[in-house]
Design a protein around this motif. Sequence first.
Motif, mmCIF file in Angstrom:
data_model
loop_
_atom_site.group_PDB
_atom_site.id
_atom_site.type_symbol
_atom_site.label_atom_id
_atom_site.label_comp_id
_atom_site.label_asym_id
_atom_site.label_seq_id
_atom_site.Cartn_x
_atom_site.Cartn_y
_atom_site.Cartn_z
ATOM 1 N N SER A 188 17.503 -4.083 -22.724
ATOM 2 C CA SER A 188 17.153 -4.764 -21.483
ATOM 3 C C SER A 188 18.400 -4.895 -20.616
ATOM 4 C CB SER A 188 16.600 -6.154 -21.772
ATOM 5 O OG SER A 188 16.499 -6.883 -20.565
ATOM 6 N N ILE A 189 18.270 -4.547 -19.340
ATOM 7 C CA ILE A 189 19.421 -4.660 -18.446
ATOM 8 C C ILE A 189 19.623 -6.099 -17.985
ATOM 9 C CG2 ILE A 189 19.242 -2.281 -17.610
ATOM 10 C CD1 ILE A 189 18.194 -3.746 -14.924
ATOM 11 N N SER A 190 18.681 -6.982 -18.335
ATOM 12 C CA SER A 190 18.894 -8.399 -18.065
ATOM 13 C C SER A 190 18.230 -9.209 -19.159
ATOM 14 C CB SER A 190 18.334 -8.795 -16.700
ATOM 15 O OG SER A 190 18.752 -10.112 -16.403
ATOM 16 N N ALA A 191 19.031 -9.622 -20.130
ATOM 17 C CA ALA A 191 18.477 -10.321 -21.278
ATOM 18 C C ALA A 191 17.979 -11.700 -20.890
ATOM 19 C CB ALA A 191 19.529 -10.437 -22.371
ATOM 20 N N GLU A 192 18.833 -12.467 -20.158
ATOM 21 C CA GLU A 192 18.424 -13.830 -19.832
ATOM 22 C C GLU A 192 18.729 -14.225 -18.400
ATOM 23 O OE1 GLU A 192 20.388 -16.430 -22.635
ATOM 24 O OE2 GLU A 192 22.357 -16.113 -21.763
ATOM 25 N N GLY A 210 17.988 -12.689 -15.548
ATOM 26 C CA GLY A 210 16.957 -12.364 -14.568
ATOM 27 C C GLY A 210 17.392 -11.233 -13.642
ATOM 28 N N THR A 245 9.098 -2.916 -26.398
ATOM 29 C CA THR A 245 10.498 -3.101 -26.731
ATOM 30 C C THR A 245 10.630 -4.191 -27.778
ATOM 31 O OG1 THR A 245 10.595 -4.606 -24.869
ATOM 32 C CG2 THR A 245 11.416 -2.389 -24.510
ATOM 33 N N LEU A 286 12.931 -6.379 -28.396
ATOM 34 C CA LEU A 286 14.096 -7.165 -28.001
ATOM 35 C C LEU A 286 13.705 -8.627 -27.987
ATOM 36 C CD1 LEU A 286 14.982 -4.951 -24.926
ATOM 37 C CD2 LEU A 286 16.165 -4.950 -27.135
ATOM 38 N N LYS A 295 15.147 -10.931 -26.265
ATOM 39 C CA LYS A 295 15.253 -11.454 -24.895
ATOM 40 C C LYS A 295 15.163 -10.309 -23.903
ATOM 41 C CE LYS A 295 18.409 -15.401 -25.416
ATOM 42 N NZ LYS A 295 19.828 -15.772 -25.239
ATOM 43 N N ASP A 296 14.368 -10.477 -22.865
ATOM 44 C CA ASP A 296 14.248 -9.447 -21.845
ATOM 45 C C ASP A 296 13.720 -10.081 -20.566
ATOM 46 O OD1 ASP A 296 13.961 -7.151 -20.372
ATOM 47 O OD2 ASP A 296 12.153 -6.480 -21.420
ATOM 48 N N ASN A 297 14.609 -10.406 -19.646
ATOM 49 C CA ASN A 297 14.195 -11.021 -18.386
ATOM 50 C C ASN A 297 14.287 -10.023 -17.235
ATOM 51 O OD1 ASN A 297 13.415 -13.491 -19.325
ATOM 52 N ND2 ASN A 297 15.269 -14.587 -18.732
ATOM 53 N N THR A 298 13.549 -8.922 -17.375
ATOM 54 C CA THR A 298 13.536 -7.936 -16.290
ATOM 55 C C THR A 298 12.152 -7.938 -15.648
ATOM 56 O OG1 THR A 298 13.013 -6.240 -17.943
ATOM 57 C CG2 THR A 298 15.301 -6.431 -17.274
ATOM 58 N N GLY A 299 11.961 -8.841 -14.704
ATOM 59 C CA GLY A 299 10.696 -8.893 -13.974
ATOM 60 C C GLY A 299 9.619 -9.657 -14.721
#
Lengths: 505, 505
Positions: free
Chosen positions: A450-454, A456, B199, B201, B203-207
């Motif tokens: 993920s390019i943004s774990a936490e 956003g 995925t 993962l 944690k994943d805060n992409t959208g």
Amino acid sequence: MLCQQPRLRSLARLWRRRLHTDLDVQHFASIVGPSGVLTEPADLEPFNTDWMGKYKGASRLALRPGSTQEVSRILAHCNERRLPVVPQGGNTGLVGGSVPVGDEIVLSLSRMNRVISLDEHAGNLVCEAGCVLETLQEHAWARGYTMPLDLGAKGSCQIGGNIATNAGGLRYLRYGSLHGTVLGLEVVLADGTVLDSLTALRKDNTGYDLKQLFIGAEGTLGVITACALALPRAPQSVQLAFLGVDSYEAVLRTFGAARRELGEVLSAIEFLDRESFELVTAPPQPTATDGGGGGGGGGGGARRPLETSCRHYMLIELSGSDAGHDGEKLGRFLEALLADGTVVDGTIAHDSAQSAAIWRVREGITGALGRAGAVYKYDVSIPLHELYDLVEDTRARLAPLGAEVTGFGHLGDGNLHLNVYTPGVFEQRADVLGAIEPFVYEWVAARRGSISAEHGIGVMKPNYLHMSKAPPMIELMRGVKALLDPHNILNPGKVLPPAESASET
Amino acid sequence: MLCQQPRLRSLARLWRRRLHTDLDVQHFASIVGPSGVLTEPADLEPFNTDWMGKYKGASRLALRPGSTQEVSRILAHCNERRLPVVPQGGNTGLVGGSVPVGDEIVLSLSRMNRVISLDEHAGNLVCEAGCVLETLQEHAWARGYTMPLDLGAKGSCQIGGNIATNAGGLRYLRYGSLHGTVLGLEVVLADGTVLDSLTALRKDNTGYDLKQLFIGAEGTLGVITACALALPRAPQSVQLAFLGVDSYEAVLRTFGAARRELGEVLSAIEFLDRESFELVTAPPQPTATDGGGGGGGGGGGARRPLETSCRHYMLIELSGSDAGHDGEKLGRFLEALLADGTVVDGTIAHDSAQSAAIWRVREGITGALGRAGAVYKYDVSIPLHELYDLVEDTRARLAPLGAEVTGFGHLGDGNLHLNVYTPGVFEQRADVLGAIEPFVYEWVAARRGSISAEHGIGVMKPNYLHMSKAPPMIELMRGVKALLDPHNILNPGKVLPPAESASET
């Protein structure tokens, strides 16, 4: 402050066309009262700027409603008039999600800070969105409960913002995602409709669980005005160890042993590499100031919990109901890992002062980086066994440019904070940025990370969203956005990249 | 089998118009092969009937795809031809959600039962939707992990169905909701689009976290074909106590003490009232058979763990990493509650045979009820302090009709299973049903409870959905359904009540 990207400038121009008028301001004053309307530039400054000074908006109007009904009336008017709105909590985000891009109206939730109830049998908390996380923690603690999340920004971040950004933080490993611990939400939709799912029930399988849509949507689908949360019991004992190991492989072995042996009492596993450790424990340089281009290399000044120099360091925290049992588990665990050589050196905090000193090592890294030079921050999730490869690959790539690379983060969640900095150079360098991006994003995407774990997406990463989300998913996101906010008044320019054929209404 | 309600009959008529043809069957055979197409009435029988024999469909076609691509091609064709589809996993639901209402095509996921991976460092499992829960549990257990959910139906229910119904079960208290433990999903949308968020993962805060939409949507928004789950470490010690108390107030005090003292090792708190206990421990009556109208009053034949007769009974289970520590906590906890009179009598299981015997008391209630008479089952969430009031109010209301009322359930989750039965009378009685409904739903709605804590809505409760969800929420559900399944081919007639002006396309 970073340069605004061209896309943002064009969006800002677009919104400037849709200005609110004095009549709008009068209407808002009739809803929230004159004291709830801010129009003076000096008053607006904190609403227009994020805490890092990196993102800056040009809003001429901030509103401070005191109730859900007021939020509803404000949004109904904005929707009718197509006026863009930025919901704002504690404004502590890292990707510019809570700051206006242009002249949006800022909708601050700060006045809505009532605790509504805490059911002492079940531990279900109901409160308004503007409650500060630390205040809720104190309220819960006094009643034998604890909040299921904890962040460095707890003194100013608000629970509504935590939920809107699906905040992770230090206790995620133990208490899990807000998608599991948020029991209910009250949300005001773009057209002013109040969507009430504020039930404090642990289980509720009556139709689609649509409150989930708003968790992590960064205020682009609705404004969270209140929430119900499931609170865990407060632990009666908290213990902390700081360990040094000599390879990433040993980090993984220690992690595996901790999950196996410490299981239910484990509440945090953090890790930092030698580069992070040396920086945060180096003596502070009083001449270097944030962004000041001073001496450079100024350290964090944290006390070294271990004298032995190791490749990596780990913090392991236990929270449980019996200090004797937990201490025995921790001692046994550490003894076995020292005996078989997995851990090179280790220490256990014996009081809260020692605990605090150890936590300062982990939490002081961000500040130490800021004093050392210009920083390029990345927050990614990667499968655990490859996590440190990204740091090493980035380090090899950046070394010729004189940039340093540090890796630390929430190991228990596979969440790496990758930070690149240029010692003594406080201006952002295009060559450094060009060597990192899109390299880092592509590296992560190739491993389905993920390019943004936490943190956003905010205004920082919409153009990289496709690195973590396939086209059908982005298309469905657009469908959901259009369903809930057809006139795109809620936090426009955030999360979703601009559509090819975007036309504003 | 219960009578079909008029609404269902009319829906069934509607769908009968949209029949699939031999050409459709040939096309499906070209996708899944001849062995994946079932058209013989005898072969279709198990797909058309739920396990209770309560719901019955009239499907003439069941398909058994072997891959996501096959599911995608099937749905693309059905969407094009407007053919309704019922996704089916283990078909163990309690509200008729997985059974056709008329001649829908059954899409069985059973052949898609591969475990794709289990990351032994992080404990992330990736598998296809048709994996049986118990098989996954064994797979996880062998690698030091455990599934985060456990159900009575584990031997036949499938993980895809568990997720589609947001299954709760016995370990919910400890490991939480699937909204927190499902890391990723692969879903095929109505038009055949494959939505890949598989995925693994933490944690994943992409959208927007759109996979959440499909958790608990009962197959009406998409077909889950694979999932990624976060697994907890397997406990190294499991201990069980069975307690008797003399009031519901003492149940609450015991619950509070358990959460406080046993905190992190608590893995289940179940409760049953005297009526449930007497029924499940009464001698079995061999002449009484399920639904057979036999002797009546036949008991469950479970062994009594306690001889003392009490008002209520509780099961308290601990799962932890150290048997000595957990045993000490449990002993100390029980001693204190016996000493202050909160608990009247109690026993601790000393081996797995004793544990199994105690669990049979709790898990045997449903079977004992079925042998005792016709049963009217309700599954509700209510704020904990009022939970037993519903049993007492219903009992007082039903006594004049000769119906008995039992209360048991997942106390830790505020989840009550309310069961009314008519001893010795195996036919459903309209006067009894009329005395229960809508009384129970209204009682629950007045306290902002849930009319379906974990069973879902299915075909049983769409007309009562408004008791737990306000009109704006139901309207938004319709919007989401229209966005994802515009031609209403996915599990039609389930979850959502028919719209006033519904027109099929």
